[in-house]
Enzyme design. Structure first.
Site, mmCIF file in Angstrom:
data_model
loop_
_atom_site.group_PDB
_atom_site.id
_atom_site.type_symbol
_atom_site.label_atom_id
_atom_site.label_comp_id
_atom_site.label_asym_id
_atom_site.label_seq_id
_atom_site.Cartn_x
_atom_site.Cartn_y
_atom_site.Cartn_z
ATOM 1 C CB CYS A 2 68.833 66.221 43.995
ATOM 2 S SG CYS A 2 69.920 66.155 45.416
ATOM 3 N NE ARG A 27 67.073 62.802 39.320
ATOM 4 C CZ ARG A 27 68.012 63.049 38.381
ATOM 5 N NH1 ARG A 27 67.867 62.519 37.185
ATOM 6 N NH2 ARG A 27 69.056 63.798 38.639
ATOM 7 C CD1 TRP A 74 72.440 61.222 46.410
ATOM 8 C CD2 TRP A 74 70.972 59.651 46.951
ATOM 9 N NE1 TRP A 74 73.135 60.083 46.621
ATOM 10 C CE2 TRP A 74 72.276 59.083 46.949
ATOM 11 C CE3 TRP A 74 69.903 58.842 47.261
ATOM 12 C CZ2 TRP A 74 72.518 57.732 47.253
ATOM 13 C CZ3 TRP A 74 70.144 57.496 47.556
ATOM 14 C CH2 TRP A 74 71.418 56.966 47.559
ATOM 15 C CG ASN A 98 70.968 66.826 40.793
ATOM 16 O OD1 ASN A 98 71.567 66.236 41.694
ATOM 17 N ND2 ASN A 98 70.807 66.323 39.585
ATOM 18 N N GLY A 99 73.470 68.342 42.633
ATOM 19 C CA GLY A 99 74.914 68.331 42.366
ATOM 20 C C GLY A 99 75.685 68.484 43.672
ATOM 21 C CD GLU A 482 80.847 41.913 42.055
ATOM 22 O OE1 GLU A 482 80.849 41.309 43.140
ATOM 23 O OE2 GLU A 482 79.862 42.552 41.651
ATOM 24 C CE LYS A 486 76.798 42.663 40.211
ATOM 25 N NZ LYS A 486 77.186 42.250 41.486
ATOM 26 C CD GLU A 489 73.894 39.849 42.280
ATOM 27 O OE1 GLU A 489 73.127 39.995 43.242
ATOM 28 O OE2 GLU A 489 74.899 40.540 42.124
ATOM 29 C CG HIS A 505 95.493 22.895 45.270
ATOM 30 N ND1 HIS A 505 96.518 22.125 45.772
ATOM 31 C CD2 HIS A 505 96.079 23.986 44.739
ATOM 32 C CE1 HIS A 505 97.671 22.738 45.594
ATOM 33 N NE2 HIS A 505 97.437 23.876 44.970
ATOM 34 C CE LYS A 603 71.254 48.465 45.221
ATOM 35 N NZ LYS A 603 72.318 47.870 44.381
HETATM 36 C C1 AGP Z 1 75.445 42.648 44.933
HETATM 37 O O1 AGP Z 1 75.152 42.573 43.541
HETATM 38 C C2 AGP Z 1 74.317 42.095 45.778
HETATM 39 N N1 AGP Z 1 73.111 42.747 45.480
HETATM 40 C C3 AGP Z 1 74.656 41.996 47.249
HETATM 41 O O2 AGP Z 1 75.660 41.019 47.355
HETATM 42 C C4 AGP Z 1 75.157 43.273 47.954
HETATM 43 O O3 AGP Z 1 76.447 43.622 47.469
HETATM 44 C C5 AGP Z 1 75.273 42.967 49.455
HETATM 45 O O4 AGP Z 1 73.982 42.670 49.928
HETATM 46 C C6 AGP Z 1 75.863 44.131 50.266
HETATM 47 O O5 AGP Z 1 75.029 45.247 50.184
HETATM 48 P P1 AGP Z 1 75.588 46.651 50.764
HETATM 49 O O6 AGP Z 1 76.764 47.010 49.928
HETATM 50 O O7 AGP Z 1 74.442 47.599 50.607
HETATM 51 O O8 AGP Z 1 75.980 46.434 52.191
#
Ligand code: AGP
Length: 608
Positions: A2, A27, A74, A98-99, A482, A486, A489, A505, A603
């Site tokens: 928030c 935020r 938020w 906020n909190g 993961e 990272k 992307e 393999h 996002k």
């Molecule tokens: C992660 O770094 C990516 N931006 C992407 O893989 C993301 O994790 C995926 O789109 C899932 O998003 P969500 O967790 O909002 O469902």
């Protein structure tokens, strides 16, 4: 999180509050509101949606005000709505917060028993009622605030208006940030520096347990326990950040800020249930099903899918029931089999990912109990699932998910130990031991963040890499996936995660002189196997970068060592993922990539 703003001083346009909220929009929020004195009483305007939705309901032209507070919400308790938006009022008291007030249920019950009537589902609304209760006992406003906040458990930054003292704003801080601004025409409050920069660079960062009383001519600072005046001088600092840098609290990118927020996100996620895992199972509506619970089925995308893979290791270890994990876009079209006794879990930071929502709907249509691990209150996933286990990472602005991932691991760990106890698979001592390790995680993660300089040195050697392999075994295999995601992307370098045991393999054909291979090599019973895999890579000229909690075991085998702290073998991903996040971040920065908005990515992938 928030956002809070406030102003008291010479007449200024109401737009000052609205513009301040706009500067806190980064935020993350889902509602907005303001309250101000207009000379003949207090006016409150609030709405779900964005700041331009608030603007539409405000008086036009904007009136001149001498005192007011504003808020961007938020949602944590109660979906986004007008009634849940801040400010919240009771009697002559108006509050923005906020909190998270953790004991709000108990406080609300007691207040209601004494005649208080509530209009919202928020935790915040207990605060004006508490203050009003003490005012009605005859206490002056400052003492009434002091007594009220003494009953609160959790985190709170508050801005308070009291119609009996119409020329003052009262600010309290405990665990959530609040900054005071000292201006020529008046004085300001904000959750964060960006909202103050257009008016002043002279600020006071309020400390926990402190109360500030702001009026047009100055600011009084007090401690709350005991209630005592404090000197303001010596606390005023001059901020020389640009507005953009201020939004990131001094970090160069939101992603780096969020990597460093992970200990707090994990602590906030654990705190809600760690002392009452029984209530977690009840709250999720699984308690009634525990006896018949035969398996879990997880579906998610991207980083959240990797969290699900880690969750599988945790839950199968703690609960001894099978856990299937699918990529949501695959699950939704595979005509899935969900046997009786299956609980279906989606994991999603945004709660809006199209494939994950479709998987959840598919499972629901097949009669499975559905719940979601989600970071956004009121999101589609959280509204459509039978129940929700919220992560408390706060808004994640960087497109590359970091703090949401470790918060998801925290939520899945809680679920694992809660179900493990419920199903009689975890003894009391095992549960208490795991609980201690979980409570240590924020400290472990802070230590893992200290690898930054070592990671930066390794990053400099990878900027021109054509491909990078990430290898891990057991619970470190999803971490390898993961870490590769990272790197892909953020730096656009091809990277691939693989089970270390799978190298022979096929993938080992990729190894030639200088190919960088990142090994997750923690001491977890599989590290001797990992050592053999390292030898296989070295023998073919590969360059070995080992992320390990046992440097002695790997020092003379690896070309580069990144040393992370040890923790429970089931919890090592909390430590091993951090250097991988930092590695991808630094390579991307060195390559001049757009870290917070990588090319081609969104996002939240709300379309198929
Ligand atoms: C992660 O770094 C990516 N931006 C992407 O893989 C993301 O994790 C995926 O789109 C899932 O998003 P969500 O967790 O909002 O469902």
């Amino acid at each position: 999180m928030c956002g809070i703003v406030g102003y008291v001083g010479r007449p200024e346009s109401l737009q000052l509050l609205v513009d301040g909220l706009a500067r806190l929009a980064y935020r993350g929020y889902d509602s907005a509101g303001v309250a101000f004195q207009n000379g003949h009483g207090l006016e409150v305007y609030k709405t779900p949606g964005k700041i331009n939705d608030l603007q539409k309901i405000l008086p036009a032209p904007a009136p001149s005000i001498t005192i007011g507070i504003g808020h961007t919400r938020w949602a944590t308790h109660g979906a986004p709505s007008t009634v849940n938006a801040h400010p919240h009022r009771a009697g002559a008291v108006t509050v923005v917060h906020n909190g998270i007030i953790e004991n709000h249920h108990a406080l609300r019950e007691t207040l209601a028993e004494n005649g208080a009537s509530f209009s919202s589902q928020t935790d915040t609304e207990v605060i004006p009622h508490l203050i009003t209760r003490y005012l009605r006992q005859g206490l002056p406003i400052v003492e009434a605030i002091q007594r009220a906040v003494a009953e609160l458990r959790g985190s709170y930054a508050l801005a308070i208006l009291h119609e009996g003292t119409p020329d003052r704003i009262f600010a309290v801080r405990n665990g959530s940030p609040l900054v005071l601004g000292i201006g020529d025409r008046g004085h300001y409050i904000a959750s964060d520096v960006p909202a103050l920069l257009p008016h002043t660079r002279k600020v006071v960062f309020l400390d926990d347990g402190h109360l500030a009383v702001l009026h047009g001519d100055g600011i009084e600072l007090k401690s709350l326990e005991p209630l005592a005046d404090l000197p303001l001088s010596g606390r005023v600092v001059s901020v020389d950040w640009s507005p953009s840098l201020a939004e990131k609290q001094g970090y160069d990118h939101f992603m780096l800020k969020e990597i460093h927020e992970q200990p707090q996100g994990v602590a906030n996620t654990l705190r809600e249930w760690i002392d009452d895992t029984d209530r977690l199972v009840e709250d999720l509506g699984i308690a009634a099903r525990v006896r018949d619970l035969r398996r879990l089925h997880i579906a998610a995308c991207g980083t959240s899918y990797h969290a699900g893979l880690v969750g599988r290791y945790l839950i199968e270890k703690f609960v001894r029931i099978p856990v299937a994990v699918d990529i949501a876009s695959e699950f939704r079209y595979m005509s899935p089999v969900l046997p009786k006794g299956t609980a279906f879990i989606t994991i999603t930071q945004s709660g809006e990912t199209a494939d994950t929502l479709a998987a959840q709907r598919e499972a629901k249509a097949r009669g499975a109990a559905t719940f979601t691990v989600c970071n956004v209150v009121g999101s589609t996933s959280s509204r459509e699932a039978d129940s929700v286990l919220y992560t408390r990472a706060g808004p994640e602005i960087g497109v590359a998910s970091t703090k949401a991932f470790t918060a998801q691991l925290a939520a899945l760990s809680l679920l694992g130990i809660a179900l493990g106890v419920k199903k009689g698979k975890l003894s009391e001592i095992e549960f208490l031991t795991l609980k201690l390790f979980l409570l240590e995680l924020p400290r472990i993660m802070e230590q893992a963040l200290q690898t930054d300089s070592a990671v930066r040195a390794v990053a400099a050697t990878l900027v021109d890499a054509k491909t990078i392999l990430y290898l891990g075994r057991g619970i470190n295999y999803p971490v390898a996936l993961e870490g590769a995601l990272k790197m892909k992307e953020l730096s656009y370098i091809h990277a691939e995660g693989y089970p270390a045991g799978e190298m022979k393999h096929g993938p080992i054909a990729l190894i030639e002189e200088g190919v960088p291979v990142v090994f997750l090599a923690t001491v977890d019973g599989l590290h001797t196997k990992v050592l053999s895999n390292i030898e296989e890579v070295k023998a073919r000229g590969g360059r070995v970068i080992a992320v390990t909690d046992a440097p002695a075991a790997f020092r003379d085998r690896a070309d580069e060592l990144i040393v992370v702290p040890s923790t429970h073998p089931a919890l090592v991903p909390f430590a091993t993922v951090i250097p991988l996040q930092l590695l991808a971040y630094h390579v991307a920065v060195m390559k001049g990539c757009d870290v917070d908005q990588p090319r081609n990515l969104a996002k939240s992938v709300t379309v198929e």
